[in-house]
Design a protein around this motif. Structure first.
Motif, PDB file in Angstrom:
ATOM      1  N   PRO A 127       0.531  -1.290  -0.032  1.00 28.96           N
ATOM      2  CA  PRO A 127       0.244  -0.522   0.040  1.00 28.96           C
ATOM      3  C   PRO A 127       1.369   1.051  -0.236  1.00 28.96           C
ATOM      4  N   ALA A 128       0.393   1.904  -0.984  1.00 25.15           N
ATOM      5  CA  ALA A 128       0.911   3.588  -0.584  1.00 25.15           C
ATOM      6  C   ALA A 128       1.415   4.383   0.338  1.00 25.15           C
ATOM      7  N   PRO A 129       1.632   5.249   0.716  1.00 26.54           N
ATOM      8  CA  PRO A 129       1.471   6.082   2.239  1.00 26.54           C
ATOM      9  C   PRO A 129       0.058   7.122   2.322  1.00 26.54           C
ATOM     10  N   ASP A 130      -0.457   7.392   1.232  1.00 25.72           N
ATOM     11  CA  ASP A 130      -1.416   8.345   0.989  1.00 25.72           C
ATOM     12  C   ASP A 130      -2.093   7.343   0.251  1.00 25.72           C
ATOM     13  N   GLY A 131      -2.509   6.150   0.553  1.00 27.77           N
ATOM     14  CA  GLY A 131      -4.046   5.544  -0.230  1.00 27.77           C
ATOM     15  C   GLY A 131      -3.402   5.193  -1.470  1.00 27.77           C
ATOM     16  N   GLY A 132      -4.074   4.161  -1.825  1.00 27.97           N
ATOM     17  CA  GLY A 132      -3.916   3.678  -3.169  1.00 27.97           C
ATOM     18  C   GLY A 132      -2.280   1.928  -3.202  1.00 27.97           C
ATOM     19  N   PHE A 133      -2.141   1.969  -4.010  1.00 25.23           N
ATOM     20  CA  PHE A 133      -1.081   1.197  -4.052  1.00 25.23           C
ATOM     21  C   PHE A 133       0.031   0.452  -4.701  1.00 25.23           C
ATOM     22  N   GLU A 134       1.197   0.514  -4.716  1.00 25.32           N
ATOM     23  CA  GLU A 134       2.604   1.297  -5.404  1.00 25.32           C
ATOM     24  C   GLU A 134       2.902  -1.176  -6.323  1.00 25.32           C
ATOM     25  N   VAL A 135       3.626  -0.759  -6.973  1.00 24.19           N
ATOM     26  CA  VAL A 135       4.220  -1.994  -7.627  1.00 24.19           C
ATOM     27  C   VAL A 135       5.825  -1.077  -7.451  1.00 24.19           C
ATOM     28  N   SER A 136       6.421  -1.427  -7.382  1.00 23.90           N
ATOM     29  CA  SER A 136       8.069  -1.115  -8.210  1.00 23.90           C
ATOM     30  C   SER A 136       9.170  -2.726  -8.135  1.00 23.90           C
ATOM     31  N   LEU A 137       9.758  -1.831  -9.204  1.00 26.45           N
ATOM     32  CA  LEU A 137      10.659  -3.329  -9.625  1.00 26.45           C
ATOM     33  C   LEU A 137      12.161  -2.602  -9.711  1.00 26.45           C
ATOM     34  N   ARG A 138      12.580  -2.924  -9.596  1.00 27.70           N
ATOM     35  CA  ARG A 138      14.377  -3.020  -9.870  1.00 27.70           C
ATOM     36  C   ARG A 138      14.786  -3.687 -10.359  1.00 27.70           C
ATOM     37  N   VAL A 139      15.530  -3.680 -11.243  1.00 21.36           N
ATOM     38  CA  VAL A 139      16.652  -4.961 -12.068  1.00 21.36           C
ATOM     39  C   VAL A 139      18.161  -4.049 -12.606  1.00 21.36           C
ATOM     40  N   PRO A 140      18.655  -4.761 -12.406  1.00 21.50           N
ATOM     41  CA  PRO A 140      20.288  -3.916 -12.427  1.00 21.50           C
ATOM     42  C   PRO A 140      20.405  -4.156 -13.895  1.00 21.50           C
ATOM     43  N   VAL A 141      21.112  -3.761 -14.901  1.00 18.92           N
ATOM     44  CA  VAL A 141      21.517  -3.863 -16.482  1.00 18.92           C
ATOM     45  C   VAL A 141      22.821  -4.352 -16.466  1.00 18.92           C
ATOM     46  N   PRO A 142      22.562  -5.182 -17.223  1.00 19.05           N
ATOM     47  CA  PRO A 142      24.377  -5.724 -17.594  1.00 19.05           C
ATOM     48  C   PRO A 142      25.082  -4.115 -17.763  1.00 19.05           C
ATOM     49  N   ARG A 143      26.817  -4.056 -17.194  1.00 17.12           N
ATOM     50  CA  ARG A 143      27.194  -3.867 -17.923  1.00 17.12           C
ATOM     51  C   ARG A 143      27.536  -3.624 -19.410  1.00 17.12           C
ATOM     52  N   THR A 144      27.769  -4.696 -19.822  1.00 17.64           N
ATOM     53  CA  THR A 144      28.223  -4.738 -21.348  1.00 17.64           C
ATOM     54  C   THR A 144      26.074  -3.618 -22.372  1.00 17.64           C
ATOM     55  N   ALA A 145      25.894  -3.701 -21.236  1.00 15.22           N
ATOM     56  CA  ALA A 145      24.085  -3.239 -22.059  1.00 15.22           C
ATOM     57  C   ALA A 145      24.467  -1.167 -22.372  1.00 15.22           C
ATOM     58  N   THR A 146      24.633  -0.946 -21.313  1.00 17.67           N
ATOM     59  CA  THR A 146      25.021   0.628 -20.895  1.00 17.67           C
ATOM     60  C   THR A 146      26.449   0.801 -21.412  1.00 17.67           C
ATOM     61  N   GLY A 147      27.733  -0.116 -21.477  1.00 17.03           N
ATOM     62  CA  GLY A 147      28.942   0.789 -22.546  1.00 17.03           C
ATOM     63  C   GLY A 147      28.323   0.653 -24.043  1.00 17.03           C
ATOM     64  N   ALA A 148      26.855  -0.709 -24.642  1.00 13.04           N
ATOM     65  CA  ALA A 148      27.243  -0.974 -25.839  1.00 13.04           C
ATOM     66  C   ALA A 148      26.242   0.844 -25.791  1.00 13.04           C
TER      67      ALA A 148
END
Length: 407
Positions: free
Chosen positions: A381-402
């Motif tokens: 649940p979000a602090p001010d009501g509602g609902f929240e879904v969060s995703l965090r995914v690391p991206v390999p440096r090869t992708a950011t380097g490319a």
């Protein structure tokens, strides 16, 4: 397609080992008896051949037919008969092969503790027989039977260990195959849930709307039916694409356009479809967008899709925002609704991708997808009501380097 073997061939393969054992035992007895009868003994070193000699040879070699079924018993019987044969003083060489084969069989079928004791007993019997050697070659005879005993035991023990290793490798292969089947089933279930749940939710909402305004507002009903048809078409298209991926393990890597069609590149289309279901969605993209690896791209898209599907089912009147942030070494996604039309969630409820107690197939699917790419998902649940879904995914440096190199 494998063809089944002919029944006669199956029966032949089943009896061949037994026939081979019989042929070996009888053949060894015949060769030993022939050598015993024809071996010259001008100096009278050994006792004259008689019926007892042939009877003992038969008692030594014929039980070898059963050596694989009763290896220790056959070895004990053979050793006793060979000891009697040596004690009576008959020509000794013809009895050695039977005891050596019995020892090899025990070493190949029983553990080392048993086979080592049997080897020691067999060596004592063979050493007892060296007293019958011709004058001058006694030490050589002792060395010969000692080496023969060691070779038979080491060879048999190596055969046993190789057979155990083969069985262990086969079990490991079978276990890997079972795990692969289970993983494929989980993947199919996850993809089916992600593909079907979203579109069915849209179809359900639009069907209710069409039925409600069918007579009073035909244009709105027609638009709802168009949305239903579009959602059904999209569901079928995604299912076909999913089946192609599951069936074709050797497919070539997806080109950039195909990757875009399978990930966040379809976000606008997803938002439009959700909006047609009555849930307004705002999209915010921060950071410099770059091409994500196909798996991570699809993971982010599926998490957004599942989160929006839950909004349709549980908070159809909510205003929803989708935020996508492209970081240098990670991508973050957040889907948040204001709680319009949602029943209040119990205080303190929090579901994490790392929590084993997560419930709901959708949240489980999010967690599994994120875990594959070392990411995390939180749904709370979000602090001010509602609902929240969060995703965090690391991206390999090869992708950011490319990406940086391309820029």
């Amino acid at each position: 397609m494998q063809l089944s073997a002919h029944p006669a061939a199956v029966r032949l393969r089943a009896v061949l080992p037994a026939v081979g054992e019989i042929v070996y035992a009888v053949g060894s007895l015949w060769i030993s008896a022939t050598m015993l009868r024809n071996w010259p003994d001008p100096h009278g070193y050994w006792r004259d051949t008689d019926a007892w000699a042939y009877a003992l040879l038969a008692a030594i070699y014929l039980p070898l037919v059963l050596r694989r079924r009763f290896p220790v018993a056959v070895l004990v019987s053979t050793a006793l008969c060979v000891a009697c044969y040596f004690t009576l003083g008959y020509y000794h060489v013809v009895a050695v092969c039977g005891l050596a084969l019995a020892l090899y069989t025990v070493a190949s079928l029983r553990d080392r503790r048993v086979s080592a004791r049997c080897a020691a007993g067999a060596l004592l019997v063979l050493l007892w027989g060296t007293r019958l050697a011709e004058p001058g070659i006694g030490p050589l005879s002792v060395g010969f039977v000692t080496v023969t005993t060691i070779v038979c035991w080491v060879t048999g023990d190596g055969s046993r260990r190789l057979r155990e290793l083969t069985r262990r490798l086969r079990r490991e292969q079978e276990e890997k195959a079972r795990r692969a089947v289970m993983e494929e089933r989980i993947q199919i279930a996850r993809e089916l849930h992600d593909v079907i749940a979203h579109h069915v939710s849209v179809i359900s909402v639009q069907t209710g709307l069409a039925v409600y305004v069918f007579s009073s507002d035909p244009p709105t009903a027609r638009r709802a039916l168009d949305t239903i048809g579009g959602s059904a078409h999209q569901a079928l298209a995604e299912m076909r694409r999913m089946l192609v991926v599951l069936r074709d393990d050797d497919r070539a890597p997806e080109d950039p356009q195909r990757a875009r069609e399978s990930g966040l590149g379809r976000l606008d289309e997803l938002v439009e479809r959700v909006g047609e279901a009555g849930v307004p969605v705002e999209v915010s993209v921060t950071g410099t967008a770059y091409a994500l690896p196909p798996g991570i791209d699809l993971c982010a898209y599926r998490v957004v899709q599942e989160a929006l599907t839950n909004v349709i089912k549980h908070a159809p009147a909510a205003r929803t925002t989708v935020e996508v942030h492209y970081g240098e070494d990670e991508v973050r996604v957040r889907v948040r609704d204001d709680g319009g039309g949602r029943a209040p969630a119990p205080a303190g409820v929090r579901v994490s991708a790392a929590a084993p107690g997560s419930t709901g197939q959708g949240l489980i699917g999010m967690r599994e997808r994120a875990t594959i790419y070392h990411g995390t998902v939180t749904a709370a649940p979000a602090p001010d009501g509602g609902f929240e879904v969060s995703l965090r995914v690391p991206v390999p440096r090869t992708a950011t380097g490319a990406r940086a190199h391309g820029e």
